[in-house]
Structure formats: C-alpha cells, structure tokens
Design an enzyme around this catalytic site. Sequence first.
Site, short mmCIF file in Angstrom:
data_model
loop_
_atom_site.label_atom_id
_atom_site.label_comp_id
_atom_site.label_asym_id
_atom_site.label_seq_id
_atom_site.Cartn_x
_atom_site.Cartn_y
_atom_site.Cartn_z
N HIS A 1 0.83 -1.20 0.00
CA HIS A 1 0.00 0.00 0.00
C HIS A 1 0.87 1.26 0.00
CE1 HIS A 1 -3.61 2.40 1.17
NE2 HIS A 1 -2.69 3.16 1.72
N GLU A 2 1.79 1.31 0.95
CA GLU A 2 2.64 2.50 1.05
C GLU A 2 3.55 2.63 -0.17
OE1 GLU A 2 1.69 4.62 3.10
OE2 GLU A 2 0.46 3.29 4.36
N HIS B 1 1.78 4.51 -2.77
CA HIS B 1 1.91 5.96 -2.53
C HIS B 1 3.31 6.42 -2.98
CE1 HIS B 1 -1.77 6.81 -0.37
NE2 HIS B 1 -1.54 5.91 0.57
N GLU C 1 -4.49 8.00 -2.76
CA GLU C 1 -4.99 6.72 -2.25
C GLU C 1 -5.36 5.78 -3.39
OE1 GLU C 1 -4.56 6.07 0.77
OE2 GLU C 1 -5.81 4.35 1.24
ZN ZN Z 1 -2.93 5.22 1.96
#
Ligand code: ZN
Length: 504
Positions: free
Chosen positions: A268-269, A272, A298
């Site tokens: 997830h990160e 980003h 996001e």
């Molecule tokens: Zn996030």
Amino acid sequence: MSDYDATYQLLCEKAKEASMLATIQELLEWDERTKMPPAGSAYRADQAAYLAGLIHQKQTAPVIGDWLEQLGESPLASDPHSDTGTVIRQLRRDYDKKTKLPQSLVEELTRTAVAGQQVWADARRDNDFTSFQPLLEKTVDLKRQEAAALGFDTTPYDPLLDDYEPGESTANVTRVLRDLRDALIPLVQAIAGSSQRPDVSIISRKYPIAAQKQFGAQVVAAIGFDLRAGRIDETDHPFMVGLGPGDVRLTTRYDEHDFCDGLFSTLHEAGHGIYDQGLPREYFGLPTGEDVSMAIHESQSRMWENQVGRSLSFWEHFYPQAQSAFADPLGDVDLRAFYGAINDVRPSLIRVDADEVTYNLHILIRFELEQALLEDRLQVADLPAAWNEKYQAFLGIEPTNDADGVLQDVHWSAGLFGYFPTYALGNLYSAQFFAQAARDLGDLDAQFCQGEFSLLREWLRKHIHAQGRRYTPAELAERVTGSPLSHQPLMDHLGQKYGELYAL
Ligand code: ZN
C-alpha cells in the site's frame, strides 16, 4: 525576460522555499513516528508549531498576493493548464485559503495535533477514552474555527474536505458514497451467506519478521518502487512521506503471526511512494510537481495493494518466491488456498485490517460521525456510544472496548477531519483508473503472471503522476477515463472477483 517572467521566477522561488520548509517539517514528523522517544514529544510539538508558523508566514507574505495579482492578468496565466498557468492558479488557491487563517490558529492547530498523537497513543494503550476526550473536544473546536475562517455555505465540512479534495463537495461525496453503500451491503450479505470459506489459519502461521522484511522489499522493488531513492522503516500506523526528489520514505509494521498485515501495508505505502517517485522532479516544490489530492494518492496505493497485489495473477508470479521465503508456513499450501485466504471477506472491527469489500463501510461510519461532530449534532462525550451503534448497524458487530473502537485511528487526534472519505474515494478512483488501464494496455493479468508491472506503472506515470496538480481530482478522472467519479467500476471489480471466490 519580460517583467512578467521575472515576477514569475520570484513567485516560484518563494513557493519552493515554503516547500523546503514543509519537507523539513515532514522529516521531523517522520522521525516522530518512527524513531523519537516518547519523552521527546513536548519539545517536538514546539518545533513543529514553530515551523508551521514560519511556513504559514512564507506562504502568506503580502508580496505573494501582489505578484499573483499581476500574474493573474498576464499571458502566463492565459492557459490555466499550462505549466505557468497551473502554478499561478494553484498558488492563488493556496494563498487565498492560507490568508484566511490567522497565524495564531495555525500554530494552535499544529501544537494540538502534535500533542494529540501522544495523548491518543496513551489513551488507546490504556483503553481510556476519557483521557482523550478533552483533547478531542479542543480539536473539534479548533477545526470549527478553521472552517469558519475559511468560510462555507452549507456545512463546515465543506472547507475541510476541500483541503484534501480540491473542488469536491460534501453533497457530491455523500451521494456517491450512498450509491456505493447501497450496492455494497447486498454483496457483503451474499458473501456472508456463502458456504465457501477460505482457511484463514494459513495467514496466522509463523512468518519470521526478518524474512517478511526481505520479502516485502523484494516485492516493492519488483513492482517499481526505487529503493535507491527510498527507504522502508517501521511504525505503528504506516504512512508514506516524500521528503524531496530522491527521498521517498515508506513505513510499515510487522506481526510474526500475520502474513497480510506487513506485506499489504508495505505494498500500500509503496503505491503511494511510486506516485511520489513519478512526480516531475524538475518541478519539485511547485504545484506542477505535486500530487493532485489525497483520494488520487490513495487510488495509487489501493491499486497496487488490491487490484494488483490481491489478484491471482500477481501471486502466480510471486507465490513460488513466497513459498521459498516462508517454507514452513506455506510449503504445504497451494496457490488457490493462499489466494482465498488473502481475500477473506468478513465484517471486522479494525479498519486497517478490513478486507477490500467491507473496508468502505468503515469509512462511511467515520464520515458520518465526523460530519455530525463538526455540525454540532454529536458531542465528543457521546462519540464512543455513537461509534458502537454504527458498527452494529453497518457491519452487524460491536467493539467491546474503545481501543478496538473509537480510539483505533490516529486521524482525529491529528486534526485530520475531512480526510476519511478520501480513502473511499481513493478506492473508487483506483477501480476506475485500473479499468481504463486494462482497456488501454490489454491483458494485465497475463503481464502480472510474467512479473511484468512496468507497463501499468508507466501508464500511471504518464496519465496521473506526471500531471502534477494540473487538474482537480474530478477533472483528472474524467480526462483519464472519460467518465465522472462513479461507484460502478469498483462494484464491477468486487462483484466479479468475489462472485468467483465465493461462488455467488
Ligand atoms: Zn494510503
């Protein structure tokens, strides 16, 4: 060089100076959340408040207003989406918002937010909402003052939401999320009624942390997060921060008995981080080198975490590597069983552990509660009970303590009101972009099976990352996909994937 060009240069230099201070402030925040001893928190709050005040001063210097006035009429601003037009228009927007806030309020907000982190962490550890209540009451009051200073027509939620989603309105978000909720609840119920249940005990077997760290780094490097220009560190509540061109920090956490928590937080990160690494370096510190919004950010993390990272094709490529890294827990597990286990759907109490189907219901709860707090329809003292009631209504379960309930998220303690809906909007944008990428790039699954992720990454870079803040989130989605924001692509993705997994 014309007078306009010279003024434009001065404006850019000022903007870059403020950005440089902001990245220094972010480095302090990264340190606070990864390394700082707890006793350092009081002085760190002073440091952060001082920097916030200094940045605010730089951003609101009257000379910037004069320059923006001159440039607004110039040929440099005539095309609002050109490089110069984007910079002038977005700095105008930022300047107008910032000059409406008194510096004393900015400093107070920052000081309260920084102090709030420790108060919240202690309250959560001790499962003691009452020790957090005064700070949250103060924060809500300050956010109301902020909204009043920024101005609004219908709800104080609007100007706060606009900080994260420029140009977006509470009314529109409410409409889209209601469409989503109405489509989602029957799917959650259908899955709950299915006789197909994955064996989730696979996930809580023993996964040595050293191997998890190594495997996580291997996976994010393979999808294209550049570790020579980034790092991965540990924290309680994972986040990503871009500290400069060539310095993008991911944070994650590991649990020896949870394969999914560490890996999917890291993925997830990294999503980003890939966005930040894809921003145009030559424009660092200017709107043309900045991300569009929280929801668009996001959308990138959710795409790599869910659309890609929880797909069967992704694991057709990575599962043999996972089996060799984790021979004990995964040696006897076949790919389909593993794929089922990482896509288990069931109502749960903790947002960050929620599956991709029920996740948005967690967001809807927070969205409704924080609106009610700001609009004074709900008192902070009544928040834990209201929280539990909503969990019962939306997910059919209720926390038995506040640590697993209202105290679980860092956001409110940090003054982040209006932020939660960006998670759900991010999921919607993510599905919408991914569907378009699949139309443009052909069979993505066939690419993932081969370990080929660069076509998707470069598509995202070209259509989204490289655009900086040229468009609002809504405009960008419309340009890239030809359609306005909608719940439909996400529901199509969920319906197809989980229909197959749960034999619906
Ligand atoms: Zn996030």
